[in-house]
Design a protein around this motif. Structure first.
Motif, PDB file in Angstrom:
ATOM      1  N   GLU A   1       0.698  -1.292  -0.034  1.00  0.00           N
ATOM      2  CA  GLU A   1       0.235  -0.001   0.033  1.00  0.00           C
ATOM      3  C   GLU A   1       0.996   1.289   0.053  1.00  0.00           C
ATOM      4  OE1 GLU A   1      -3.223   2.365   2.912  1.00  0.00           O
ATOM      5  OE2 GLU A   1      -3.250   0.164   2.798  1.00  0.00           O
ATOM      6  N   THR A   2       1.788   1.245   0.632  1.00  0.00           N
ATOM      7  CA  THR A   2       2.635   2.387   0.843  1.00  0.00           C
ATOM      8  C   THR A   2       3.582   2.883  -0.354  1.00  0.00           C
ATOM      9  OG1 THR A   2       3.075   2.107   3.201  1.00  0.00           O
ATOM     10  CG2 THR A   2       4.776   3.491   2.438  1.00  0.00           C
ATOM     11  N   LEU A   3       4.086   1.660  -0.864  1.00  0.00           N
ATOM     12  CA  LEU A   3       4.914   1.564  -2.192  1.00  0.00           C
ATOM     13  C   LEU A   3       4.023   2.029  -3.362  1.00  0.00           C
ATOM     14  CD1 LEU A   3       7.276  -1.306  -1.773  1.00  0.00           C
ATOM     15  CD2 LEU A   3       7.903   1.045  -1.717  1.00  0.00           C
ATOM     16  N   ARG A   4       2.847   1.774  -3.250  1.00  0.00           N
ATOM     17  CA  ARG A   4       1.804   2.088  -4.296  1.00  0.00           C
ATOM     18  C   ARG A   4       1.831   3.728  -4.347  1.00  0.00           C
ATOM     19  NH1 ARG A   4      -2.233  -2.965  -4.825  1.00  0.00           N
ATOM     20  NH2 ARG A   4      -1.222  -3.984  -6.613  1.00  0.00           N
ATOM     21  N   LYS A   5       1.492   4.240  -3.177  1.00  0.00           N
ATOM     22  CA  LYS A   5       1.336   5.586  -2.697  1.00  0.00           C
ATOM     23  C   LYS A   5       2.440   6.233  -3.436  1.00  0.00           C
ATOM     24  CE  LYS A   5       0.132   8.741   0.923  1.00  0.00           C
ATOM     25  NZ  LYS A   5      -0.074   9.078   2.028  1.00  0.00           N
ATOM     26  N   ALA A   6       3.567   5.972  -3.028  1.00  0.00           N
ATOM     27  CA  ALA A   6       5.080   6.416  -3.528  1.00  0.00           C
ATOM     28  C   ALA A   6       5.133   6.572  -5.051  1.00  0.00           C
ATOM     29  CB  ALA A   6       6.235   5.597  -3.042  1.00  0.00           C
ATOM     30  N   ARG A   7       4.639   5.671  -5.717  1.00  0.00           N
ATOM     31  CA  ARG A   7       4.843   5.722  -7.365  1.00  0.00           C
ATOM     32  C   ARG A   7       3.533   6.258  -7.816  1.00  0.00           C
ATOM     33  NH1 ARG A   7       2.244   0.423  -9.256  1.00  0.00           N
ATOM     34  NH2 ARG A   7       0.324   1.181  -8.948  1.00  0.00           N
ATOM     35  N   ARG A   8       2.629   6.804  -6.976  1.00  0.00           N
ATOM     36  CA  ARG A   8       1.373   7.285  -7.847  1.00  0.00           C
ATOM     37  C   ARG A   8       1.559   8.516  -8.430  1.00  0.00           C
ATOM     38  NH1 ARG A   8      -2.607   7.238  -3.285  1.00  0.00           N
ATOM     39  NH2 ARG A   8      -2.532   4.569  -3.488  1.00  0.00           N
ATOM     40  N   ARG A   9       2.509   9.478  -7.661  1.00  0.00           N
ATOM     41  CA  ARG A   9       2.804  10.742  -8.435  1.00  0.00           C
ATOM     42  C   ARG A   9       4.135  10.601  -9.163  1.00  0.00           C
ATOM     43  NH1 ARG A   9       0.660  15.832  -4.920  1.00  0.00           N
ATOM     44  NH2 ARG A   9      -1.409  15.165  -4.639  1.00  0.00           N
ATOM     45  N   ARG A  10       4.028  10.956 -10.649  1.00  0.00           N
ATOM     46  CA  ARG A  10       5.500  10.724 -11.423  1.00  0.00           C
ATOM     47  C   ARG A  10       5.800  12.029 -12.141  1.00  0.00           C
ATOM     48  NH1 ARG A  10       2.275   6.028 -12.529  1.00  0.00           N
ATOM     49  NH2 ARG A  10       1.540   6.941 -14.285  1.00  0.00           N
ATOM     50  N   LYS A  11       4.819  13.043 -11.955  1.00  0.00           N
ATOM     51  CA  LYS A  11       5.167  14.237 -12.805  1.00  0.00           C
ATOM     52  C   LYS A  11       6.383  14.839 -11.955  1.00  0.00           C
ATOM     53  CE  LYS A  11       3.146  18.601 -14.421  1.00  0.00           C
ATOM     54  NZ  LYS A  11       2.049  19.498 -14.505  1.00  0.00           N
ATOM     55  N   ASN A  12       7.278  15.464 -12.575  1.00  0.00           N
ATOM     56  CA  ASN A  12       8.539  16.156 -11.798  1.00  0.00           C
ATOM     57  C   ASN A  12       9.305  15.111 -10.804  1.00  0.00           C
ATOM     58  OD1 ASN A  12       7.672  18.729 -13.142  1.00  0.00           O
ATOM     59  ND2 ASN A  12       6.166  19.099 -11.651  1.00  0.00           N
TER      60      ASN A  12
ATOM     61  N   ASP B   1      12.084  12.173 -10.357  1.00  0.00           N
ATOM     62  CA  ASP B   1      13.332  11.465 -10.989  1.00  0.00           C
ATOM     63  C   ASP B   1      12.908  10.112 -11.526  1.00  0.00           C
ATOM     64  OD1 ASP B   1      15.662  10.282 -11.854  1.00  0.00           O
ATOM     65  OD2 ASP B   1      16.605  10.604  -9.985  1.00  0.00           O
ATOM     66  N   PRO B   2      12.993   9.835 -12.811  1.00  0.00           N
ATOM     67  CA  PRO B   2      12.411   8.489 -13.320  1.00  0.00           C
ATOM     68  C   PRO B   2      13.183   7.298 -12.659  1.00  0.00           C
ATOM     69  CG  PRO B   2      12.733  10.073 -15.313  1.00  0.00           C
ATOM     70  CD  PRO B   2      13.471  10.691 -13.826  1.00  0.00           C
ATOM     71  N   GLU B   3      14.219   7.340 -12.232  1.00  0.00           N
ATOM     72  CA  GLU B   3      15.109   6.366 -11.616  1.00  0.00           C
ATOM     73  C   GLU B   3      14.478   5.965 -10.294  1.00  0.00           C
ATOM     74  OE1 GLU B   3      17.663   4.597 -12.772  1.00  0.00           O
ATOM     75  OE2 GLU B   3      17.494   5.776 -14.491  1.00  0.00           O
TER      76      GLU B   3
ATOM     77  N   ILE C   1       8.045  -1.695 -15.664  1.00  0.00           N
ATOM     78  CA  ILE C   1       9.760  -0.964 -15.935  1.00  0.00           C
ATOM     79  C   ILE C   1      10.427  -1.413 -17.179  1.00  0.00           C
ATOM     80  CG2 ILE C   1      12.168  -1.395 -14.722  1.00  0.00           C
ATOM     81  CD1 ILE C   1      10.459  -2.010 -12.177  1.00  0.00           C
ATOM     82  N   MET C   2      10.076  -2.428 -17.700  1.00  0.00           N
ATOM     83  CA  MET C   2      10.590  -3.184 -19.012  1.00  0.00           C
ATOM     84  C   MET C   2      10.413  -2.097 -19.979  1.00  0.00           C
ATOM     85  SD  MET C   2      12.230  -5.921 -19.937  1.00  0.00           S
ATOM     86  CE  MET C   2      12.849  -6.543 -21.576  1.00  0.00           C
TER      87      MET C   2
END
Length: 342
Positions: free
Chosen positions: A278-289, A291-293, A322-323
């Protein structure tokens, strides 16, 4: 009882040169009104002769510097660094170590890095308690051993820190890596000192000392400091403390994304897999601005956590995402093939 030194010299024309332990000042005016400036700021006094009534207004150099630092930090921009100017009389009466400090700062600001480093070293040899020189040298030197020694001395002489920066209203700083994916500008204030010290201590394996330093900070509500402390807890295997420290930081910027990422990793290490997912999904939720890494790292950690929770199909989807962005990232291609074969 502390001893005080003060001497005043009449320059004529209503002007007086004032010498004290804290530095040099000059004042002017006549009976009933005087204005002056010194190392602690400006002072204006107006009164009615013979009545004992007067009005006094003071303005501090420190406030001007702190206001500039606060404005720069809010915009997360490079510090506006300017050369420090010494007047003729001021130059004659300024202690040698302090003049070397000023020259060192001016060299660095003028992009004369090596001259600046050597001059700051000389100022420390002249006065080994010159905390501001230790701070500046720790920021600009490329000698890791020297940087660590500067930090140790800076912490030891912390009560002297900002004495000269404040006197000259100087803003000085640099870009600091707080985590692998978060860099921000730090400045010559207590928060900058603590973030810099914690990072240098961590680099040299003094993690417990870095944790203690940040734990005693008055800036514990600052997101950047909380991220630094949370990462230290994680690297030291103190996962519960990591989660508690990073709790409540929102995913509004790179600091927030990284804070939530470390919190998710801490849940994973504690084998609280549902909370980790749940926490990791929250972390990846916003991708704008972002770092892609860091987004790829979050996806990879999420995929591994899903696998540990026997949610293979969901894990495969994360690996495949990711691929599509980076076909050579870690062992993603191999992991996808293994999941297909099973």
């Amino acid at each position: 009882m502390g001893l005080r030194f003060r001497r005043s010299m009449n320059l004529g024309g209503g002007l007086r040169l004032n010498l004290s332990k804290s530095g040099i000042g000059i004042s002017g005016g006549g009976r009933g009104a005087r204005i002056g400036t010194g190392p602690r700021g400006q002072r204006m006094a107006v009164g009615i002769p013979g009545t004992g009534l007067f009005y006094e207004k003071r303005s501090s150099h420190r406030k001007t510097k702190e206001k500039d630092i606060k404005a720069a930090r809010q915009k997360d921009k490079p510090p506006s660094q300017k050369e420090i100017k010494l007047g003729f009389i001021q130059s004659l009466l300024t202690p040698r170590a302090e003049k070397l400090f000023v020259q060192g700062i001016n060299h660095v600001v003028s992009n004369k890095r090596e001259e600046g480093i050597n001059t700051l070293r000389e100022s420390i040899r002249e006065n080994n308690s010159l905390a501001d020189s230790y701070f500046a040298l720790a920021l600009v030197t490329i000698d890791e051993k020297e940087r660590l020694e500067c930090i140790k001395k800076l912490i030891h002489y912390r009560k002297e820190f900002n004495k000269h920066f404040s006197k000259y209203k100087a803003v000085f700083g640099a870009l600091l890596s707080v985590t692998d994916h978060v860099s921000l500008y730090i400045y010559n204030d207590d928060l900058g000192l603590e973030l810099l010290s914690a990072e240098v201590l961590e680099e040299h394996g003094f993690i417990k000392e870095a944790i203690e330093l940040l734990n005693n900070s008055i800036y514990k509500n600052e997101p950047a400091l909380r991220l630094s402390l949370g990462e230290l807890y994680f690297r030291n295997g103190q996962y519960q403390e990591c989660i508690e420290t990073l709790q409540g930081i929102e995913n509004n910027d790179m600091i927030g994304t990284n804070a939530i990422y470390y919190k998710g990793l801490a849940f994973k290490e504690m084998e609280m897999l549902t909370a980790a997912v749940e926490t990791l999904r929250k972390a990846r939720r916003r991708r704008k601005n972002r770092d892609p890494e860091i987004i790829k790292e979050i996806r990879y950690a999420l995929a591994e956590t899903l696998l540990a929770n026997n949610r293979k199909r969901e894990a495969q989807k994360e690996f495949e995402r990711i691929m599509t962005e980076d076909s050579t990232y870690r062992d993603v291609a191999q992991r996808i093939q293994e999941l297909k074969n099973n």
